[in-house]
Design a protein around this motif. Structure first.
Motif, PDB file in Angstrom:
ATOM      1  N   VAL A 284       0.691  -1.060  -0.105  1.00  0.00           N
ATOM      2  CA  VAL A 284      -0.021  -0.065   0.082  1.00  0.00           C
ATOM      3  C   VAL A 284       0.844   1.227   0.046  1.00  0.00           C
ATOM      4  O   VAL A 284       1.855   1.186   0.805  1.00  0.00           O
ATOM      5  CB  VAL A 284      -0.914   0.013   1.043  1.00  0.00           C
ATOM      6  N   PHE A 285       0.663   2.067  -0.959  1.00  0.00           N
ATOM      7  CA  PHE A 285       1.235   3.496  -1.045  1.00  0.00           C
ATOM      8  C   PHE A 285       0.355   4.577  -0.856  1.00  0.00           C
ATOM      9  O   PHE A 285      -0.713   4.817  -1.212  1.00  0.00           O
ATOM     10  CB  PHE A 285       2.040   3.873  -2.404  1.00  0.00           C
ATOM     11  N   TYR A 286       0.740   5.174   0.695  1.00  0.00           N
ATOM     12  CA  TYR A 286      -0.418   6.156   0.947  1.00  0.00           C
ATOM     13  C   TYR A 286       0.190   7.547   0.615  1.00  0.00           C
ATOM     14  O   TYR A 286       1.303   7.657   1.032  1.00  0.00           O
ATOM     15  CB  TYR A 286      -0.513   5.931   2.532  1.00  0.00           C
ATOM     16  N   ILE A 287      -0.723   8.369   0.292  1.00  0.00           N
ATOM     17  CA  ILE A 287      -0.485   9.842  -0.139  1.00  0.00           C
ATOM     18  C   ILE A 287      -1.042  10.639   0.587  1.00  0.00           C
ATOM     19  O   ILE A 287      -2.231  10.865   0.368  1.00  0.00           O
ATOM     20  CB  ILE A 287      -0.402   9.995  -1.711  1.00  0.00           C
ATOM     21  N   PRO A 288      -0.429  11.408   1.439  1.00  0.00           N
ATOM     22  CA  PRO A 288      -1.227  12.232   2.352  1.00  0.00           C
ATOM     23  C   PRO A 288      -1.969  13.374   1.777  1.00  0.00           C
ATOM     24  O   PRO A 288      -1.170  13.818   0.527  1.00  0.00           O
ATOM     25  CB  PRO A 288      -0.358  12.557   3.561  1.00  0.00           C
ATOM     26  N   GLY A 289      -2.822  14.289   2.467  1.00  0.00           N
ATOM     27  CA  GLY A 289      -3.020  15.646   1.863  1.00  0.00           C
ATOM     28  C   GLY A 289      -2.054  16.532   2.274  1.00  0.00           C
ATOM     29  O   GLY A 289      -0.922  16.372   2.495  1.00  0.00           O
ATOM     30  N   TYR A 290      -2.285  17.863   2.216  1.00  0.00           N
ATOM     31  CA  TYR A 290      -1.448  18.915   2.667  1.00  0.00           C
ATOM     32  C   TYR A 290      -1.039  18.999   4.203  1.00  0.00           C
ATOM     33  O   TYR A 290      -2.010  19.326   4.820  1.00  0.00           O
ATOM     34  CB  TYR A 290      -2.069  20.283   2.115  1.00  0.00           C
ATOM     35  N   ASP A 291      -0.317  18.260   4.588  1.00  0.00           N
ATOM     36  CA  ASP A 291       0.198  17.867   5.889  1.00  0.00           C
ATOM     37  C   ASP A 291       1.563  18.025   6.404  1.00  0.00           C
ATOM     38  O   ASP A 291       2.424  17.524   5.674  1.00  0.00           O
ATOM     39  CB  ASP A 291      -0.356  16.426   6.399  1.00  0.00           C
ATOM     40  N   PRO A 292       1.846  18.940   7.215  1.00  0.00           N
ATOM     41  CA  PRO A 292       3.386  19.101   7.485  1.00  0.00           C
ATOM     42  C   PRO A 292       3.915  18.273   8.405  1.00  0.00           C
ATOM     43  O   PRO A 292       5.318  18.425   8.746  1.00  0.00           O
ATOM     44  CB  PRO A 292       3.318  20.704   8.118  1.00  0.00           C
ATOM     45  N   PHE A 293       3.162  17.317   9.051  1.00  0.00           N
ATOM     46  CA  PHE A 293       3.345  16.487  10.083  1.00  0.00           C
ATOM     47  C   PHE A 293       4.300  15.250   9.738  1.00  0.00           C
ATOM     48  O   PHE A 293       4.180  14.757   8.464  1.00  0.00           O
ATOM     49  CB  PHE A 293       2.425  16.142  11.082  1.00  0.00           C
ATOM     50  N   HIS A 294       5.375  14.869  10.579  1.00  0.00           N
ATOM     51  CA  HIS A 294       5.802  13.454  10.091  1.00  0.00           C
ATOM     52  C   HIS A 294       5.115  12.251   9.738  1.00  0.00           C
ATOM     53  O   HIS A 294       3.855  12.166  10.502  1.00  0.00           O
ATOM     54  CB  HIS A 294       6.832  13.283  11.220  1.00  0.00           C
ATOM     55  N   PRO A 295       5.216  11.321   8.748  1.00  0.00           N
ATOM     56  CA  PRO A 295       4.358  10.211   8.627  1.00  0.00           C
ATOM     57  C   PRO A 295       4.205   9.487   9.697  1.00  0.00           C
ATOM     58  O   PRO A 295       3.130   8.371   9.672  1.00  0.00           O
ATOM     59  CB  PRO A 295       5.076   9.586   7.177  1.00  0.00           C
ATOM     60  N   ARG A 296       4.998   9.459  10.809  1.00  0.00           N
ATOM     61  CA  ARG A 296       4.598   8.214  11.794  1.00  0.00           C
ATOM     62  C   ARG A 296       3.231   8.763  12.373  1.00  0.00           C
ATOM     63  O   ARG A 296       2.606   8.052  13.008  1.00  0.00           O
ATOM     64  CB  ARG A 296       5.710   8.799  13.198  1.00  0.00           C
ATOM     65  N   ARG A 297       2.728   9.939  12.315  1.00  0.00           N
ATOM     66  CA  ARG A 297       1.223  10.336  12.514  1.00  0.00           C
ATOM     67  C   ARG A 297       0.391   9.147  11.995  1.00  0.00           C
ATOM     68  O   ARG A 297      -0.354   8.783  12.641  1.00  0.00           O
ATOM     69  CB  ARG A 297       0.901  11.801  12.113  1.00  0.00           C
ATOM     70  N   TYR A 298       0.490   8.809  10.738  1.00  0.00           N
ATOM     71  CA  TYR A 298      -0.201   8.074  10.019  1.00  0.00           C
ATOM     72  C   TYR A 298       0.019   6.458  10.514  1.00  0.00           C
ATOM     73  O   TYR A 298      -0.920   5.712  10.606  1.00  0.00           O
ATOM     74  CB  TYR A 298      -0.065   8.076   8.432  1.00  0.00           C
ATOM     75  N   ARG A 299       1.137   6.227  10.848  1.00  0.00           N
ATOM     76  CA  ARG A 299       1.373   4.926  11.445  1.00  0.00           C
ATOM     77  C   ARG A 299       0.681   4.660  12.864  1.00  0.00           C
ATOM     78  O   ARG A 299      -0.003   3.683  12.975  1.00  0.00           O
ATOM     79  CB  ARG A 299       2.728   4.851  11.688  1.00  0.00           C
ATOM     80  N   GLU A 300       0.793   5.777  13.610  1.00  0.00           N
ATOM     81  CA  GLU A 300       0.230   5.499  14.662  1.00  0.00           C
ATOM     82  C   GLU A 300      -1.547   5.683  14.633  1.00  0.00           C
ATOM     83  O   GLU A 300      -2.057   5.040  15.551  1.00  0.00           O
ATOM     84  CB  GLU A 300       0.634   6.607  15.849  1.00  0.00           C
ATOM     85  N   LEU A 301      -1.992   6.438  13.869  1.00  0.00           N
ATOM     86  CA  LEU A 301      -3.368   6.533  13.486  1.00  0.00           C
ATOM     87  C   LEU A 301      -3.780   5.001  13.131  1.00  0.00           C
ATOM     88  O   LEU A 301      -4.899   4.392  13.362  1.00  0.00           O
ATOM     89  CB  LEU A 301      -3.678   7.486  12.416  1.00  0.00           C
ATOM     90  N   TYR A 302      -3.117   4.317  12.066  1.00  0.00           N
ATOM     91  CA  TYR A 302      -3.477   3.207  11.728  1.00  0.00           C
ATOM     92  C   TYR A 302      -3.335   2.025  12.792  1.00  0.00           C
ATOM     93  O   TYR A 302      -4.236   1.244  12.816  1.00  0.00           O
ATOM     94  CB  TYR A 302      -2.460   2.653  10.587  1.00  0.00           C
ATOM     95  N   ARG A 303      -2.470   2.208  13.585  1.00  0.00           N
ATOM     96  CA  ARG A 303      -2.347   1.387  14.771  1.00  0.00           C
ATOM     97  C   ARG A 303      -3.611   1.471  15.654  1.00  0.00           C
ATOM     98  O   ARG A 303      -4.024   0.262  15.905  1.00  0.00           O
ATOM     99  CB  ARG A 303      -0.964   1.601  15.588  1.00  0.00           C
TER     100      ARG A 303
END
Length: 410
Positions: free
Chosen positions: A15-34
């Protein structure tokens, strides 16, 4: 050529995830998924576990799941462009107000604003919100400065008093504006202003640094497809990441898909495509939308929800942009049905949290209908197989309202 359809359930996926206009580190998406994946697994009765990815380039994580009795291994990778976002946000207060003037002028003078208002009110209100709030902040700051200057003026007259009035008035206004900016993690006025300004900076044309990143993403996908180690490669584009995903996949099709490559699929979530496609110089995006809508290799499903006030809910991004032709087959547009998939108590808790709702597509639902982000990304069915019988939402908007329909990139 057509992507080869798997003859057996998906055992491995990328899976390749392309975020929206977001200045934060991608670990944010890992923890959200977790956290949200664990909750969805509990609610829906399947197993899902996440661990950090090691020994690979890029930022991602590894998911192990057992859904419908089928074990599946999924490698996630975030296609990062947050550094471009941060650079675009690194502006002064004065520069932000200049952005406000320029962005408002582009959307008004081009006619894009009036045509966007004929679609969904939510995202237009979201676009006007930072303009309104920043102007209110400016008026309050100037009012405070003028008030203090008036108080000083009661002490006497003369050059020294006048100089003090100017310095105190401007200084107080500047300090208050700085205070407002520090509160932006709660108000989102500067964040949203930078977002819309970034889209409109070149009147819909991609900035060179974004074009370079799209080329890098395209190469990453091409490498993953050529490796042939999985049954499905799934691209997920959220918010502004949806139109980036459209261009990445269109470029990939121009290059040609590898022979015998895995199934390639595209899921767009909470898309805001019209905010860019309705601008006069967005020829490249409109071309990519048309090509992605007519191709046969990549199933494309577009999921939004009327409860998401930041997305163009149930707006066919190709059709409303005025570039659909008789050969259009994608995307299949349907709703995540927030009000039906969330419990009444949960909906009452979230319905006023507009920014949070814009991320609900990536989160758990109390009673998911046919949209479950975690089954899509970690389950045994490809995206096309999962939704092969899914009809588009009958309430979707397909009427072309865009003034600009050229598709020849400048």
């Amino acid at each position: 050529m057509m992507s080869s359809a798997p003859l057996a359930p998906v055992r491995r996926r990328r899976v390749f995830y392309i975020p929206g206009y977001d200045p934060f580190h991608p670990r944010r998406y890992r923890e959200l998924y977790r956290s949200e994946g664990r909750e969805q697994a509990r609610l829906s009765g399947y197993a899902l576990d996440l661990k950090a990815r090691t020994g690979a380039e890029g930022y991602g994580w590894h998911v192990t799941a057992e859904i419908d009795g089928q074990p599946v291994e999924t490698e996630f990778e975030v296609l990062v462009w947050s550094d471009i976002v941060r650079d675009s946000m690194a502006t002064s207060i004065l520069a932000t107000y200049l952005q406000l003037i320029r962005t408002a002028w582009i959307y008004i003078a081009s006619g894009a604003l009036w045509r966007l208002m004929r679609l969904r009110q939510g995202p237009v209100i979201a676009a006007l919100y930072p303009v309104f709030l920043l102007l209110v902040q400016l008026l309050v700051a100037l009012g405070l400065g003028a008030g203090l200057a008036w108080v000083l003026g009661q002490l006497g007259t003369g050059p020294m008093i006048w100089a003090a009035q100017i310095l105190v008035g401007l200084g107080a206004a500047a300090l208050l504006l700085r205070g407002f900016k520090r509160l932006d993690n709660k108000l989102f006025a500067y964040y949203l202003m930078h977002d819309y300004a970034h889209s409109a900076a070149l009147r819909g044309q991609n900035a060179p640094e974004l074009e370079a990143r799209i080329a890098r993403f395209t190469k990453t996908l091409s490498t993953a497809l050529a490796a042939g180690e999985v049954e499905e490669v799934l691209v997920v584009g959220h918010s502004s990441g949806a139109h980036i995903g459209v261009s990445v996949l269109a470029d990939l099709l121009h290059q040609g898909l590898p022979d015998n490559c895995p199934t390639l699929s595209f899921l767009s979530l909470g898309q805001v495509v019209p905010m860019v496609a309705f601008l006069p110089h967005a020829d490249r995006l409109r071309r990519d939308l048309r090509e992605m809508s007519e191709q046969r290799d990549i199933p494309w499903f577009d999921v939004t929800a009327p409860g998401d006030g930041c997305a163009f809910a149930l707006c066919d991004p190709v059709a409303v942009s005025g570039v659909a032709r008789a050969a259009q087959r994608w995307p299949v547009v349907f709703s995540a049905a927030f009000t039906q998939s969330l419990s009444p108590a949960r909906w009452q808790e979230l319905k006023r949290r507009y920014f949070r709702l814009h991320f609900q597509y990536l989160c758990a639902f109390d009673a998911p209908k046919d949209y479950d982000y975690f089954q899509i990304t970690a389950g045994p069915l490809t995206l096309g197989e999962r939704y092969k019988d899914r009809a588009p939402s009958p309430s979707r908007l397909t009427k072309p309202v865009n003034r600009y329909t050229s598709v020849e990139p400048r």
